[in-house]
Motif scaffolding. Structure first.
Motif, PDB file in Angstrom:
ATOM      1  N   GLY A 149     -19.602  -1.439  11.479  1.00 41.97           N
ATOM      2  CA  GLY A 149     -19.653  -0.009  11.182  1.00 41.97           C
ATOM      3  C   GLY A 149     -18.666   0.793  12.005  1.00 41.97           C
ATOM      4  O   GLY A 149     -18.103   1.785  11.532  1.00 41.97           O
ATOM      5  N   TYR A 181     -30.024   6.663   9.821  1.00 43.87           N
ATOM      6  CA  TYR A 181     -28.715   7.148   9.373  1.00 43.87           C
ATOM      7  C   TYR A 181     -27.714   5.995   9.255  1.00 43.87           C
ATOM      8  O   TYR A 181     -26.910   5.952   8.311  1.00 43.87           O
ATOM      9  N   PHE A 182     -27.754   5.076  10.208  1.00 37.92           N
ATOM     10  CA  PHE A 182     -26.803   3.970  10.194  1.00 37.92           C
ATOM     11  C   PHE A 182     -27.022   3.084   8.967  1.00 37.92           C
ATOM     12  O   PHE A 182     -26.056   2.687   8.292  1.00 37.92           O
ATOM     13  N   TYR A 183     -28.274   2.784   8.655  1.00 38.03           N
ATOM     14  CA  TYR A 183     -28.572   1.949   7.494  1.00 38.03           C
ATOM     15  C   TYR A 183     -28.095   2.626   6.211  1.00 38.03           C
ATOM     16  O   TYR A 183     -27.511   1.984   5.329  1.00 38.03           O
ATOM     17  N   ASN A 184     -28.346   3.934   6.101  1.00 39.59           N
ATOM     18  CA  ASN A 184     -27.914   4.658   4.905  1.00 39.59           C
ATOM     19  C   ASN A 184     -26.395   4.666   4.759  1.00 39.59           C
ATOM     20  O   ASN A 184     -25.860   4.599   3.653  1.00 39.59           O
ATOM     21  N   SER A 185     -25.689   4.777   5.899  1.00 37.25           N
ATOM     22  CA  SER A 185     -24.220   4.787   5.840  1.00 37.25           C
ATOM     23  C   SER A 185     -23.668   3.458   5.347  1.00 37.25           C
ATOM     24  O   SER A 185     -22.581   3.397   4.770  1.00 37.25           O
ATOM     25  N   VAL A 186     -24.431   2.380   5.560  1.00 38.08           N
ATOM     26  CA  VAL A 186     -23.989   1.055   5.141  1.00 38.08           C
ATOM     27  C   VAL A 186     -24.427   0.744   3.706  1.00 38.08           C
ATOM     28  O   VAL A 186     -23.678   0.174   2.915  1.00 38.08           O
ATOM     29  N   SER A 187     -25.676   1.103   3.370  1.00 38.30           N
ATOM     30  CA  SER A 187     -26.244   0.697   2.075  1.00 38.30           C
ATOM     31  C   SER A 187     -26.006   1.701   0.953  1.00 38.30           C
ATOM     32  O   SER A 187     -26.106   1.339  -0.220  1.00 38.30           O
ATOM     33  N   ASN A 197     -23.462   4.275  -0.903  1.00 36.84           N
ATOM     34  CA  ASN A 197     -22.063   4.678  -1.053  1.00 36.84           C
ATOM     35  C   ASN A 197     -21.967   5.709  -2.173  1.00 36.84           C
ATOM     36  O   ASN A 197     -21.946   5.347  -3.359  1.00 36.84           O
ATOM     37  N   GLU A 248     -23.748  12.937  -1.191  1.00 36.76           N
ATOM     38  CA  GLU A 248     -23.728  12.703   0.257  1.00 36.76           C
ATOM     39  C   GLU A 248     -24.502  13.786   1.001  1.00 36.76           C
ATOM     40  O   GLU A 248     -25.258  13.488   1.933  1.00 36.76           O
ATOM     41  N   GLU A 305     -27.931  13.195   3.175  1.00 33.85           N
ATOM     42  CA  GLU A 305     -28.015  13.578   4.590  1.00 33.85           C
ATOM     43  C   GLU A 305     -29.254  14.428   4.856  1.00 33.85           C
ATOM     44  O   GLU A 305     -29.930  14.255   5.882  1.00 33.85           O
ATOM     45  N   THR A 329     -32.420  12.250   4.455  1.00 35.70           N
ATOM     46  CA  THR A 329     -32.481  11.273   5.552  1.00 35.70           C
ATOM     47  C   THR A 329     -32.971  11.935   6.833  1.00 35.70           C
ATOM     48  O   THR A 329     -33.720  11.322   7.613  1.00 35.70           O
TER      49      THR A 329
END
Length: 444
Positions: free
Chosen positions: A92, A327-333, A335, A364, A368, A371
């Motif tokens: 990430g 937040y980190f999981y959402n940024s990865v999963s 798009n 997005e 946000e 989330t």
């Protein structure tokens, strides 16, 4: 629902998956009962009873009681989770270009990343096993019994190899469940460990009410009401969605008119609840492992005091990690650009929003906002019941963290079972045929 349960075993492939899952779980529970040679089980059990509401007791629940028995599966799946976190953060943050290159290579790159994660699991396993071995070797005598009968180099080396081998085997079992069984293997292993502590927790409360009379009947009923309330809130949070209205334009395909339908794009309020909680617990256990290298030293005492579960800063760090990993999981999963492009390709558009880039920006922003609410709710449910739990001296099982994991994994597993039934033209467990569950475990 009863008919749906019988339908599960009518489908040969689904029956095979269920039996594999149950068989692997039974094998894991058998391994939890096998102790490491050279450890006095009675003395260790006595010490862990004194540490029931400490971080050690907290980690013992996640290992399904393996830690308090010092079994071959004492470290459980935690080194693998820590390795997955490290790999995810490195990808990430784009720290190592080689990892970014592998992530773009499709299936071959994913297999290579999984292999690297396994190597990292073994490395972290040796570090954690050394700390755990040093910790039990230097534990005080419980009554007249030493915890380790003959501490020394032979015991340390043998125990470390045994613990790391046990962790690798548990990791393999989790992968077998994920690939050939039902549900996510890593989450189910933690789930079974927590559920295994249900009956001891309930019997302990009953004993405090009727035998020891340390807890009133009203207090026990109040605990039950609180557990039911938290469970209801977790189910409500896990199944909550923000529905984005989507309209498909009419278009001619061959001689047929296609499209013109209205539907919605479901965005889960809590996209990563269980994953965020497990990641946070796993990270919090790592400093304690480092402190166990020298538990009697001043810096070891300072780390243990800092990560005392009754301290406000511990709960603050815990809640912050949960929010970060949500937040980190959402940024990865998630798009939004890919979703916007797919909608545009198939003639779909969000009502009132222009297709393409504007849709991606809109999705997005919505993600946000939800989330933020979802992560705060998860952090509150994880921390607040645990704070109240300490005031009333309630076993860890009744805390928010355990309920979040148990309910989240159960919903995910039921959702996958229901998907198999509906795919084969059977009815689901609910009247609507849909049970919202968790997102899949993210790993390297």
């Amino acid at each position: 629902m009863i008919q749906s349960v019988f339908d599960l075993f009518k489908i040969q492939e689904l029956r095979k998956r269920i039996l594999i899952t149950l068989g692997v779980i039974a094998l894991y529970r058998l391994g939890v009962t096998i102790p490491i040679p050279g450890v006095n089980a009675d003395a260790l059990t006595f010490l862990f009873k004194q540490q029931a509401n400490s971080l050690l007791g907290f980690l013992d629940v996640f290992s399904g009681g393996a830690l308090s028995r010092m079994s071959i599966f004492s470290m459980g799946i935690m080194p693998y989770i820590n390795a997955s976190i490290i790999m995810s953060l490195l990808q990430g943050a784009h720290v190592i270009p080689y990892l970014d290159h592998l992530a773009k290579e499709g299936e071959a790159g994913r297999k290579r990343l999984n292999q690297i994660t396994r190597y990292a699991t073994v490395a972290l396993g040796f570090i954690q096993s050394f700390g755990l071995t040093q910790l039990i070797s230097r534990m005080p005598i419980a009554g007249d019994l030493p915890v380790v009968i003959n501490p020394g180099l032979a015991f340390t080396s043998t125990t470390m190899v045994t613990l790391v081998t046990g962790t690798v085997f548990v990791m393999w079992m989790g992968e077998q469940i994920t690939e050939f069984g039902i549900g996510n293997g890593t989450s189910l292993i933690i789930f079974t460990g927590i559920v295994d502590r249900l009956w001891p927790a309930v019997s302990n409360v009953v004993r405090e009410v009727f035998e020891l009379q340390q807890l009133s009947l009203f207090g026990a009923l109040l605990i039950l009401a609180a557990v039911l309330a938290v469970t209801g809130l977790v189910v409500w949070l896990e199944t909550g969605q923000r529905k984005i209205p989507v309209q498909y334009a009419k278009r001619v395909v061959g001689r047929k008119m296609m499209g013109g339908q209205s539907t919605f794009l479901p965005l889960k309020v809590d996209q990563s609840g269980v994953i965020a909680v497990i990641f946070a617990v796993s990270l919090l256990s790592f400093p304690v492992t480092i402190a166990s290298f020298s538990p009697q030293s001043s810096w070891g005492h300072r780390i243990n005091d800092l990560f005392n579960r009754s301290a406000w800063w511990y709960n603050t760090i815990y809640a912050t990690l949960i929010i970060f990993f949500c937040y980190f999981y959402n940024s990865v999963s998630f798009n939004p650009k890919d979703i916007a492009e797919n909608l545009k390709k198939w003639g779909g558009f969000v009502l009132g929003i222009r297709p393409g880039e504007h849709t991606a920006i809109y999705l997005e922003k919505v993600m946000e906002r939800i989330t933020l609410g979802g992560s705060l709710a998860v952090a509150t449910l994880a921390v607040l019941p645990s704070i109240l739990q300490k005031k009333f001296n309630v076993p860890f099982f009744f805390g928010g963290t355990s309920i979040l994991i148990v309910v989240g994994v159960a919903l995910d597993t039921v959702s996958q079972l229901e998907s198999h039934l509906i795919m084969r033209h059977y009815e689901g467990f609910s009247k609507t045929g849909k049970t919202s569950g968790r997102g899949r475990w993210y790993s390297a």
